[in-house]
Design a protein around this motif. Structure first.
Motif, mmCIF file in Angstrom:
data_model
loop_
_atom_site.group_PDB
_atom_site.id
_atom_site.type_symbol
_atom_site.label_atom_id
_atom_site.label_comp_id
_atom_site.label_asym_id
_atom_site.label_seq_id
_atom_site.Cartn_x
_atom_site.Cartn_y
_atom_site.Cartn_z
ATOM 1 N N LEU A 172 -4.413 -5.419 -4.392
ATOM 2 C CA LEU A 172 -3.849 -4.356 -3.713
ATOM 3 C C LEU A 172 -2.539 -4.166 -4.287
ATOM 4 C CD1 LEU A 172 -4.565 -5.746 -0.133
ATOM 5 C CD2 LEU A 172 -5.789 -4.096 -1.395
ATOM 6 N N SER A 173 -2.003 -2.884 -4.076
ATOM 7 C CA SER A 173 -0.872 -2.450 -4.705
ATOM 8 C C SER A 173 0.268 -3.265 -4.192
ATOM 9 C CB SER A 173 -0.415 -1.089 -4.290
ATOM 10 O OG SER A 173 -0.393 -0.692 -2.940
ATOM 11 N N ASN A 174 1.431 -3.250 -4.832
ATOM 12 C CA ASN A 174 2.618 -4.200 -4.585
ATOM 13 C C ASN A 174 3.146 -3.644 -3.337
ATOM 14 O OD1 ASN A 174 2.508 -5.290 -6.962
ATOM 15 N ND2 ASN A 174 4.079 -4.286 -7.736
ATOM 16 N N PHE A 175 3.549 -4.716 -2.378
ATOM 17 C CA PHE A 175 3.882 -4.465 -0.767
ATOM 18 C C PHE A 175 5.353 -4.151 -0.854
ATOM 19 C CE2 PHE A 175 4.072 -5.023 3.496
ATOM 20 C CZ PHE A 175 5.141 -5.839 3.776
ATOM 21 N N SER A 176 6.211 -4.589 -2.043
ATOM 22 C CA SER A 176 7.529 -4.111 -2.071
ATOM 23 C C SER A 176 7.809 -4.146 -3.743
ATOM 24 C CB SER A 176 8.380 -4.905 -1.385
ATOM 25 O OG SER A 176 8.626 -6.406 -2.092
ATOM 26 N N ASP A 177 8.991 -3.837 -4.032
ATOM 27 C CA ASP A 177 9.512 -3.984 -5.443
ATOM 28 C C ASP A 177 9.289 -5.352 -6.169
ATOM 29 O OD1 ASP A 177 10.406 -1.404 -5.421
ATOM 30 O OD2 ASP A 177 12.664 -2.003 -4.905
ATOM 31 N N ASN A 178 9.128 -6.236 -5.114
ATOM 32 C CA ASN A 178 8.878 -7.705 -5.901
ATOM 33 C C ASN A 178 7.100 -7.913 -5.618
ATOM 34 O OD1 ASN A 178 8.466 -10.295 -6.197
ATOM 35 N ND2 ASN A 178 9.766 -10.929 -4.713
ATOM 36 N N SER A 179 6.780 -8.031 -7.001
ATOM 37 C CA SER A 179 5.116 -8.006 -6.942
ATOM 38 C C SER A 179 4.738 -9.337 -6.259
ATOM 39 C CB SER A 179 4.687 -7.939 -8.632
ATOM 40 O OG SER A 179 5.265 -9.096 -9.298
ATOM 41 N N SER A 180 5.526 -10.384 -5.974
ATOM 42 C CA SER A 180 5.074 -11.466 -5.384
ATOM 43 C C SER A 180 5.103 -11.400 -3.894
ATOM 44 C CB SER A 180 5.691 -12.864 -6.117
ATOM 45 O OG SER A 180 6.910 -12.767 -5.470
ATOM 46 N N ALA A 181 5.417 -10.248 -3.346
ATOM 47 C CA ALA A 181 5.823 -10.137 -1.679
ATOM 48 C C ALA A 181 4.267 -10.019 -1.144
ATOM 49 C CB ALA A 181 6.473 -8.949 -1.737
ATOM 50 N N GLN A 182 4.071 -10.793 -0.287
ATOM 51 C CA GLN A 182 2.884 -10.660 0.712
ATOM 52 C C GLN A 182 3.073 -10.717 1.883
ATOM 53 O OE1 GLN A 182 0.070 -13.526 -0.868
ATOM 54 N NE2 GLN A 182 -1.369 -13.078 0.761
ATOM 55 N N THR A 183 2.447 -10.223 2.862
ATOM 56 C CA THR A 183 2.375 -10.468 4.422
ATOM 57 C C THR A 183 0.881 -10.501 4.832
ATOM 58 O OG1 THR A 183 3.103 -9.880 6.538
ATOM 59 C CG2 THR A 183 2.452 -7.952 5.153
ATOM 60 N N CYS A 184 0.933 -11.292 5.932
ATOM 61 C CA CYS A 184 -0.829 -11.432 6.469
ATOM 62 C C CYS A 184 -0.658 -11.272 7.774
ATOM 63 C CB CYS A 184 -1.151 -13.030 6.174
ATOM 64 S SG CYS A 184 -1.406 -13.431 4.344
ATOM 65 N N VAL A 185 -1.486 -10.565 8.445
ATOM 66 C CA VAL A 185 -1.647 -10.130 9.718
ATOM 67 C C VAL A 185 -2.787 -10.987 10.349
ATOM 68 C CG1 VAL A 185 -1.867 -8.642 11.678
ATOM 69 C CG2 VAL A 185 -0.448 -8.019 9.575
ATOM 70 N N LYS A 186 -2.708 -11.834 11.363
ATOM 71 C CA LYS A 186 -3.704 -12.749 11.851
ATOM 72 C C LYS A 186 -4.030 -12.161 13.388
ATOM 73 C CE LYS A 186 -2.854 -16.546 8.757
ATOM 74 N NZ LYS A 186 -1.555 -16.104 8.142
ATOM 75 N N SER A 187 -4.871 -11.639 13.665
ATOM 76 C CA SER A 187 -4.997 -11.113 15.119
ATOM 77 C C SER A 187 -6.336 -11.659 15.746
ATOM 78 C CB SER A 187 -4.978 -9.571 15.178
ATOM 79 O OG SER A 187 -6.223 -9.201 14.286
ATOM 80 N N GLY A 188 -6.387 -11.455 17.125
ATOM 81 C CA GLY A 188 -7.828 -11.691 17.819
ATOM 82 C C GLY A 188 -7.602 -11.456 19.178
ATOM 83 N N TYR A 189 -8.594 -11.551 19.891
ATOM 84 C CA TYR A 189 -8.253 -11.200 21.339
ATOM 85 C C TYR A 189 -9.675 -12.142 22.047
ATOM 86 C CZ TYR A 189 -12.287 -7.974 20.594
ATOM 87 O OH TYR A 189 -13.653 -7.483 20.482
ATOM 88 N N ILE A 190 -9.374 -12.340 23.296
ATOM 89 C CA ILE A 190 -10.514 -13.276 24.272
ATOM 90 C C ILE A 190 -11.110 -12.185 25.095
ATOM 91 C CG2 ILE A 190 -10.804 -14.699 26.125
ATOM 92 C CD1 ILE A 190 -8.208 -16.253 25.056
ATOM 93 N N THR A 191 -12.564 -12.134 24.901
ATOM 94 C CA THR A 191 -13.260 -11.161 25.586
ATOM 95 C C THR A 191 -13.094 -11.337 26.976
ATOM 96 O OG1 THR A 191 -14.908 -11.453 23.757
ATOM 97 C CG2 THR A 191 -15.818 -10.505 26.054
ATOM 98 N N GLY A 192 -12.725 -10.111 27.592
ATOM 99 C CA GLY A 192 -12.545 -10.182 29.219
ATOM 100 C C GLY A 192 -11.191 -10.413 29.473
ATOM 101 N N ASP A 193 -10.225 -10.855 28.686
ATOM 102 C CA ASP A 193 -8.838 -11.425 28.950
ATOM 103 C C ASP A 193 -8.013 -10.117 29.077
ATOM 104 O OD1 ASP A 193 -6.700 -12.829 29.760
ATOM 105 O OD2 ASP A 193 -6.241 -13.399 27.662
ATOM 106 N N ASP A 194 -7.087 -10.080 29.944
ATOM 107 C CA ASP A 194 -6.041 -8.806 29.793
ATOM 108 C C ASP A 194 -5.398 -8.491 28.854
ATOM 109 O OD1 ASP A 194 -6.720 -8.344 32.748
ATOM 110 O OD2 ASP A 194 -5.128 -9.647 33.522
ATOM 111 N N TYR A 195 -4.809 -9.571 27.961
ATOM 112 C CA TYR A 195 -4.042 -9.273 26.724
ATOM 113 C C TYR A 195 -4.625 -9.835 25.548
ATOM 114 C CZ TYR A 195 -0.661 -8.358 30.592
ATOM 115 O OH TYR A 195 -0.190 -7.843 31.647
#
Length: 87
Positions: free
Chosen positions: A64-87
């Motif tokens: 993927l393209s650089n996230f910022s001017d620093n080519s070693s920069a990286q971020t990860c998003v870990k998401s999920g949800y519980i079926t039937g839960d409010d949040y």
């Protein structure tokens, strides 16, 4: 129909986005036993097949393209949800 239009037509509430101040308030004012209990509940939901876990979303990692001017920069998003839960 776009994906968002289909989503909106179901009258499903949008996911809640928590800001850093929201998170800091929780961790400075709550009982950590409640946090640990919630984490344990999450593992129970995962083990019983109720937890929905999409792939990790990564920005900045090759090829993927650089996230910022620093080519070693990286971020990860870990998401999920519980079926039937409010949040």
């Amino acid at each position: 129909m776009s994906t968002f239009a289909a989503y909106a037509s179901n009258k499903t509430p949008l996911p809640k986005i928590y800001t850093l101040p929201d998170i800091e308030t929780v961790f400075t004012s709550c009982d950590y036993s409640e946090v640990m209990s919630s984490i344990a509940d999450g593992f129970v939901a995962f083990s019983s097949g109720k937890f929905n876990l999409p792939p990790i979303q990564t920005m900045g990692a090759h090829p993927l393209s650089n996230f910022s001017d620093n080519s070693s920069a990286q971020t990860c998003v870990k998401s999920g949800y519980i079926t039937g839960d409010d949040y």
